[in-house]
Design an enzyme around this catalytic site. Structure first.
Site, PDB file in Angstrom:
ATOM      1  N   TRP A   1     -13.891  -1.332 -12.054  1.00  0.00           N
ATOM      2  CA  TRP A   1     -13.564  -0.801 -12.930  1.00  0.00           C
ATOM      3  C   TRP A   1     -14.105  -1.633 -14.808  1.00  0.00           C
ATOM      4  O   TRP A   1     -14.303  -3.079 -14.580  1.00  0.00           O
ATOM      5  CB  TRP A   1     -11.908  -1.132 -13.524  1.00  0.00           C
ATOM      6  CG  TRP A   1     -10.965  -0.643 -13.932  1.00  0.00           C
ATOM      7  CD1 TRP A   1     -10.268  -1.205 -15.256  1.00  0.00           C
ATOM      8  CD2 TRP A   1     -10.082   0.140 -13.928  1.00  0.00           C
ATOM      9  NE1 TRP A   1      -9.641  -0.775 -15.949  1.00  0.00           N
ATOM     10  CE2 TRP A   1      -9.228   0.682 -14.944  1.00  0.00           C
ATOM     11  CE3 TRP A   1     -10.384   1.147 -13.193  1.00  0.00           C
ATOM     12  CZ2 TRP A   1      -8.776   2.039 -14.971  1.00  0.00           C
ATOM     13  CZ3 TRP A   1      -9.421   2.314 -13.137  1.00  0.00           C
ATOM     14  CH2 TRP A   1      -8.516   2.711 -14.319  1.00  0.00           C
TER      15      TRP A   1
ATOM     16  N   HIS B   1       1.390   5.744 -10.556  1.00  0.00           N
ATOM     17  CA  HIS B   1       1.837   5.079  -9.616  1.00  0.00           C
ATOM     18  C   HIS B   1       3.202   4.137  -9.574  1.00  0.00           C
ATOM     19  O   HIS B   1       3.894   4.250  -9.409  1.00  0.00           O
ATOM     20  CB  HIS B   1       0.809   3.365 -10.591  1.00  0.00           C
ATOM     21  CG  HIS B   1      -0.685   3.494 -10.159  1.00  0.00           C
ATOM     22  ND1 HIS B   1      -1.452   3.865 -10.898  1.00  0.00           N
ATOM     23  CD2 HIS B   1      -1.107   2.383  -9.496  1.00  0.00           C
ATOM     24  CE1 HIS B   1      -2.931   3.387 -10.644  1.00  0.00           C
ATOM     25  NE2 HIS B   1      -2.415   2.828  -9.396  1.00  0.00           N
TER      26      HIS B   1
ATOM     27  N   HIS C   1      -9.809  -4.831  -6.559  1.00  0.00           N
ATOM     28  CA  HIS C   1      -9.445  -3.355  -6.226  1.00  0.00           C
ATOM     29  C   HIS C   1     -10.667  -3.242  -6.159  1.00  0.00           C
ATOM     30  O   HIS C   1     -11.098  -2.623  -6.874  1.00  0.00           O
ATOM     31  CB  HIS C   1      -8.787  -2.555  -7.679  1.00  0.00           C
ATOM     32  CG  HIS C   1      -7.428  -2.965  -7.748  1.00  0.00           C
ATOM     33  ND1 HIS C   1      -6.697  -1.854  -7.393  1.00  0.00           N
ATOM     34  CD2 HIS C   1      -6.535  -4.628  -7.808  1.00  0.00           C
ATOM     35  CE1 HIS C   1      -5.468  -2.679  -7.792  1.00  0.00           C
ATOM     36  NE2 HIS C   1      -5.701  -3.546  -8.320  1.00  0.00           N
TER      37      HIS C   1
ATOM     38  N   ASP D   1      -3.575  -0.454  -2.645  1.00  0.00           N
ATOM     39  CA  ASP D   1      -2.714  -1.275  -3.787  1.00  0.00           C
ATOM     40  C   ASP D   1      -2.275  -1.975  -3.131  1.00  0.00           C
ATOM     41  O   ASP D   1      -1.064  -1.103  -2.359  1.00  0.00           O
ATOM     42  CB  ASP D   1      -2.806  -0.140  -5.302  1.00  0.00           C
ATOM     43  CG  ASP D   1      -3.567   0.369  -6.037  1.00  0.00           C
ATOM     44  OD1 ASP D   1      -3.405   1.500  -6.694  1.00  0.00           O
ATOM     45  OD2 ASP D   1      -4.578  -0.094  -5.589  1.00  0.00           O
TER      46      ASP D   1
ATOM     47  N   HIS E   1       0.746  -4.468  -7.308  1.00  0.00           N
ATOM     48  CA  HIS E   1       0.341  -3.758  -8.611  1.00  0.00           C
ATOM     49  C   HIS E   1       0.772  -3.100  -9.237  1.00  0.00           C
ATOM     50  O   HIS E   1       0.300  -3.285 -11.077  1.00  0.00           O
ATOM     51  CB  HIS E   1      -1.277  -3.049  -8.089  1.00  0.00           C
ATOM     52  CG  HIS E   1      -2.110  -2.636  -9.185  1.00  0.00           C
ATOM     53  ND1 HIS E   1      -2.791  -3.528  -9.653  1.00  0.00           N
ATOM     54  CD2 HIS E   1      -2.424  -1.314  -9.019  1.00  0.00           C
ATOM     55  CE1 HIS E   1      -3.582  -2.460 -10.696  1.00  0.00           C
ATOM     56  NE2 HIS E   1      -3.420  -1.483 -10.156  1.00  0.00           N
TER      57      HIS E   1
ATOM     58  N   HIS F   1      -9.849   0.504  -1.550  1.00  0.00           N
ATOM     59  CA  HIS F   1      -8.581  -0.468  -1.960  1.00  0.00           C
ATOM     60  C   HIS F   1      -7.706  -0.324  -1.094  1.00  0.00           C
ATOM     61  O   HIS F   1      -7.525   0.965  -1.525  1.00  0.00           O
ATOM     62  CB  HIS F   1      -8.809  -1.941  -2.819  1.00  0.00           C
ATOM     63  CG  HIS F   1      -8.730  -0.756  -3.530  1.00  0.00           C
ATOM     64  ND1 HIS F   1     -10.014  -0.282  -4.744  1.00  0.00           N
ATOM     65  CD2 HIS F   1      -7.478  -0.479  -4.343  1.00  0.00           C
ATOM     66  CE1 HIS F   1      -9.256   0.606  -5.500  1.00  0.00           C
ATOM     67  NE2 HIS F   1      -7.300  -0.028  -5.779  1.00  0.00           N
TER      68      HIS F   1
ATOM     69  N   GLU G   1      -7.202   3.722  -2.914  1.00  0.00           N
ATOM     70  CA  GLU G   1      -8.443   4.238  -4.048  1.00  0.00           C
ATOM     71  C   GLU G   1     -10.074   3.933  -3.347  1.00  0.00           C
ATOM     72  O   GLU G   1     -10.624   2.925  -2.674  1.00  0.00           O
ATOM     73  CB  GLU G   1      -7.791   3.609  -4.916  1.00  0.00           C
ATOM     74  CG  GLU G   1      -6.656   4.118  -5.145  1.00  0.00           C
ATOM     75  CD  GLU G   1      -5.946   3.854  -6.459  1.00  0.00           C
ATOM     76  OE1 GLU G   1      -6.387   2.147  -6.862  1.00  0.00           O
ATOM     77  OE2 GLU G   1      -5.030   4.044  -7.551  1.00  0.00           O
TER      78      GLU G   1
HETATM   79  N1  LIG Z   1      -9.520  -3.215 -11.593  1.00  0.00           N
HETATM   80  C1  LIG Z   1      -8.290  -3.084 -12.551  1.00  0.00           C
HETATM   81  C2  LIG Z   1      -8.125  -3.681 -14.080  1.00  0.00           C
HETATM   82  C3  LIG Z   1      -7.534  -3.450 -14.863  1.00  0.00           C
HETATM   83  C4  LIG Z   1      -7.112  -2.611 -14.755  1.00  0.00           C
HETATM   84  C5  LIG Z   1      -6.758  -1.164 -13.766  1.00  0.00           C
HETATM   85  C6  LIG Z   1      -7.827  -1.694 -12.604  1.00  0.00           C
HETATM   86  C7  LIG Z   1      -7.938  -0.507 -11.240  1.00  0.00           C
HETATM   87  O1  LIG Z   1      -8.846  -1.239 -10.842  1.00  0.00           O
HETATM   88  C8  LIG Z   1      -7.699   0.502 -11.182  1.00  0.00           C
HETATM   89  C9  LIG Z   1      -7.238   0.048  -9.944  1.00  0.00           C
HETATM   90  N2  LIG Z   1      -7.556   1.116  -9.002  1.00  0.00           N
HETATM   91  C10 LIG Z   1      -5.344   1.406  -9.755  1.00  0.00           C
HETATM   92  O2  LIG Z   1      -4.461   0.753  -9.762  1.00  0.00           O
HETATM   93  O3  LIG Z   1      -5.850   2.110 -10.730  1.00  0.00           O
HETATM   94 ZN   LIG Z   2      -3.926   2.275  -7.951  1.00  0.00          ZN
HETATM   95 ZN   LIG Z   3      -5.960  -0.005  -7.350  1.00  0.00          ZN
END
Ligand SMILES: Nc1ccccc1C(=O)C[C@H](N)C(=O)O
Ligand SMILES: [Zn+2]
Ligand SMILES: [Zn+2]
Length: 208
Positions: free
Chosen positions: A19, A159, A49, A55, A59, A53, A171
């Protein structure tokens, strides 16, 4: 007769797309046999993440459970893989006319999983679809994209819907080689105390 296995995990390696601004994957050798150590040992630095992975509620909710506290049952069992390629920015209920009952649903949205570069425009899941799946009894929702919400989302509607129904989330799955259908899902998160997520080794196994 051995049951076929599909590995639906990303390979964790330097250069793994993450990300924007998140922690890059890094592995460094802390003991090595070349230096008279009896063994090789390494240390990992990575985002929770990274790759495929799970969540944790933590998170997306300040008082949510961490990944070490959630029950592991949702991450093991029969699932339905659905081809949602080409539906546009959000998977809507209307895109799922033939959804049969399932405890776990995994959505394929990529023609080809973007292994070597970050894809910023990915298909996410409409909050109304999460609500609808929860009412149908779904306990876990998975996607090949990096998030069940649009990457530009500030409200995290999907979410939040997941949290309202206490669903579990996977995800970053790699579903390119998986035909639509029913499989056994095995994708256990590590019990990282305080973790907002955990990488998983996600696999699908044929049911028979
Ligand atoms: N690493 C991040 C940093 C900041 C905001 C989102 C992410 C994400 O990786 C999205 C996450 N996988 C999610 O659950 O939507
Ligand atoms: Zn997510
Ligand atoms: Zn995630």
């Amino acid at each position: 007769m051995t049951r076929r296995i599909w590995d639906i995990s990303q390979r964790l390696r330097p250069g793994l797309p993450v990300w924007p601004d998140d922690t890059a994957f890094r592995q460094e050798r802390t003991w090595q046999m070349e230096d008279a150590s009896p063994v090789n040992v390494s240390a990992l630095t990575l985002s929770t993440h990274s790759g495929a992975h799970a969540d944790a509620p933590l998170h997306y909710a300040t008082d949510g459970a961490d990944i070490a506290s959630v029950d592991i049952a949702p991450y093991l069992g029969e699932c339905l893989v659905i081809d949602a390629r080409g539906v546009g920015p959000l998977i809507e209920v209307a895109d799922l006319p033939h959804l049969q009952s399932a405890d776990r649903v995994l959505f394929r949205t990529f023609e080809r999983f973007p292994h070597s570069d970050w894809e910023s425009e990915t298909t996410a899941i409409a909050a109304a679809t999460i609500e609808w799946l929860a009412v149908q009894g779904v306990k876990l929702v998975g996607i090949d994209g990096p998030s069940i919400d649009p990457q530009s989302s500030k409200t995290m509607d999907a979410h939040k819907a997941v949290h309202r129904h206490d669903l579990r989330v996977l995800e970053g799955l790699v579903l390119d080689d998986v035909p639509e259908g029913r499989y056994e899902l095995i994708a256990l998160p590590l019990p990282i105390v305080g973790g907002d997520a955990s990488p998983v080794r996600a696999v699908l196994r044929a049911l028979a």
